[in-house]
Design an enzyme around this catalytic site. Sequence first.
Site, PDB file in Angstrom:
ATOM      1  N   GLY A  16      30.794  13.744 -19.133  1.00  0.00           N
ATOM      2  CA  GLY A  16      32.222  13.853 -19.447  1.00  0.00           C
ATOM      3  C   GLY A  16      33.064  14.588 -18.424  1.00  0.00           C
ATOM      4  N   SER A  22      38.518  18.983 -15.881  1.00  0.00           N
ATOM      5  CA  SER A  22      37.668  18.741 -17.048  1.00  0.00           C
ATOM      6  C   SER A  22      36.844  19.981 -17.381  1.00  0.00           C
ATOM      7  CB  SER A  22      36.691  17.594 -16.761  1.00  0.00           C
ATOM      8  OG  SER A  22      37.373  16.383 -16.593  1.00  0.00           O
ATOM      9  N   GLN A  43      32.300   7.955 -17.750  1.00  0.00           N
ATOM     10  CA  GLN A  43      32.507   6.877 -18.728  1.00  0.00           C
ATOM     11  C   GLN A  43      32.609   5.495 -18.100  1.00  0.00           C
ATOM     12  OE1 GLN A  43      36.121   7.487 -20.859  1.00  0.00           O
ATOM     13  NE2 GLN A  43      35.834   5.726 -22.217  1.00  0.00           N
ATOM     14  N   ASP A  67      28.835   4.760 -20.740  1.00  0.00           N
ATOM     15  CA  ASP A  67      29.708   4.890 -21.901  1.00  0.00           C
ATOM     16  C   ASP A  67      28.825   5.431 -23.022  1.00  0.00           C
ATOM     17  OD1 ASP A  67      31.054   4.424 -24.362  1.00  0.00           O
ATOM     18  OD2 ASP A  67      32.362   2.994 -23.354  1.00  0.00           O
ATOM     19  N   TYR A 158      46.753  16.813 -34.541  1.00  0.00           N
ATOM     20  CA  TYR A 158      45.338  16.586 -34.221  1.00  0.00           C
ATOM     21  C   TYR A 158      44.732  15.557 -35.168  1.00  0.00           C
ATOM     22  CZ  TYR A 158      44.693  19.721 -30.378  1.00  0.00           C
ATOM     23  OH  TYR A 158      44.743  20.276 -29.139  1.00  0.00           O
ATOM     24  N   LYS A 165      36.093  16.749 -35.029  1.00  0.00           N
ATOM     25  CA  LYS A 165      35.518  18.023 -34.566  1.00  0.00           C
ATOM     26  C   LYS A 165      34.751  18.718 -35.704  1.00  0.00           C
ATOM     27  CE  LYS A 165      36.769  18.036 -30.234  1.00  0.00           C
ATOM     28  NZ  LYS A 165      35.769  17.614 -29.233  1.00  0.00           N
ATOM     29  N   THR A 196      44.010  19.580 -19.734  1.00  0.00           N
ATOM     30  CA  THR A 196      43.118  18.540 -19.198  1.00  0.00           C
ATOM     31  C   THR A 196      43.692  17.162 -19.540  1.00  0.00           C
ATOM     32  OG1 THR A 196      41.838  18.396 -21.229  1.00  0.00           O
ATOM     33  CG2 THR A 196      41.096  20.022 -19.604  1.00  0.00           C
TER      34      THR A 196
END
Length: 261
Positions: A16, A22, A43, A67, A158, A165, A196
Amino acid sequence: MSISVDLSSKTALVMGVANARSLGWAIAEQLLAAGCRVGFSYQGERLKGELDKLLAGKEGVWAQQADATSEDDLTALFARVKAEFGTLDMLVHSIGFAPRSAMDGRFVDTTPEDWNTALSVSAYTLVSTARHAEPLLNAGGSIVSLTYHASQQVVPKYNVMGVAKAALEAATRYLASEMGAAGVRVNTISAGPMRTIAARSIPGFGAMYEKAAAAAPLGRNATPEEVGKLALFLLSDLGSGMTGQTVYVDAGASIMTMKVD
Ligand code: NAD
């Protein structure tokens, strides 16, 4: 006081990294500074150029496209890990995504497609990568992912990402309970807001970033470098007694309900 961590006999896979901002890269920088051999997955081919730039001139590194929602890609990635390293000591899952349509509107309007995408990419991939990594992980191995406090309290916009999460944090505990017998630890880092690419897709992120800094006991936001240092602790022997935990690095913002000057 300085504690130096020597990871020169260790191997890690970091999943990632999109660019230098990042959180996965902030973690990788700490691992590389400690002498760890690090493989990376990205990815899609569109991200290869950025990673190539970051890795230029570094020794003991390699990168492969994967991926995380593709079983075939994961099979090929962990075959590469085996070929490059033989075994694995550390796995960093720094992957998250929810469609913009799921964050623009009301939570109650979340579509099944957006729900499935967010939960699949942001939570299930921790389970699938852990399963692929398991046969290669040494005793003393450690898995770390990235979460956010919207899992515990409502953070406007969110929406389904908060649910994803929460699933990631619960998955961390279930994985930890199963993998502990092999001496493998699984933890997740709850990072405060950081600028980010993923954060830029959250409506109103800029204002939220400023508010979090003002409300935090330390009067600022935590930094990607501080995320990297916590990850180094959890991934290395320094964190040997910790598993199944959600560990915050957010300058204390999550303990506050309000701040009165
Ligand atoms: P980022 O955009 O730099 O990293 C997200 C990464 O996820 C990218 O590299 C992207 O390519 C990858 N990704 C998305 N879908 C994927 C897929 N199907 N397969 C493989 N990779 C995929 O942003 P970031 O902020 O560094 O995000 C890393 C992690 O940190 C995420 O889990 C994010 O939710 C979490 N986090 C971020 C913040 C923040 O404020 N930036 C705060 C807390 C937690």
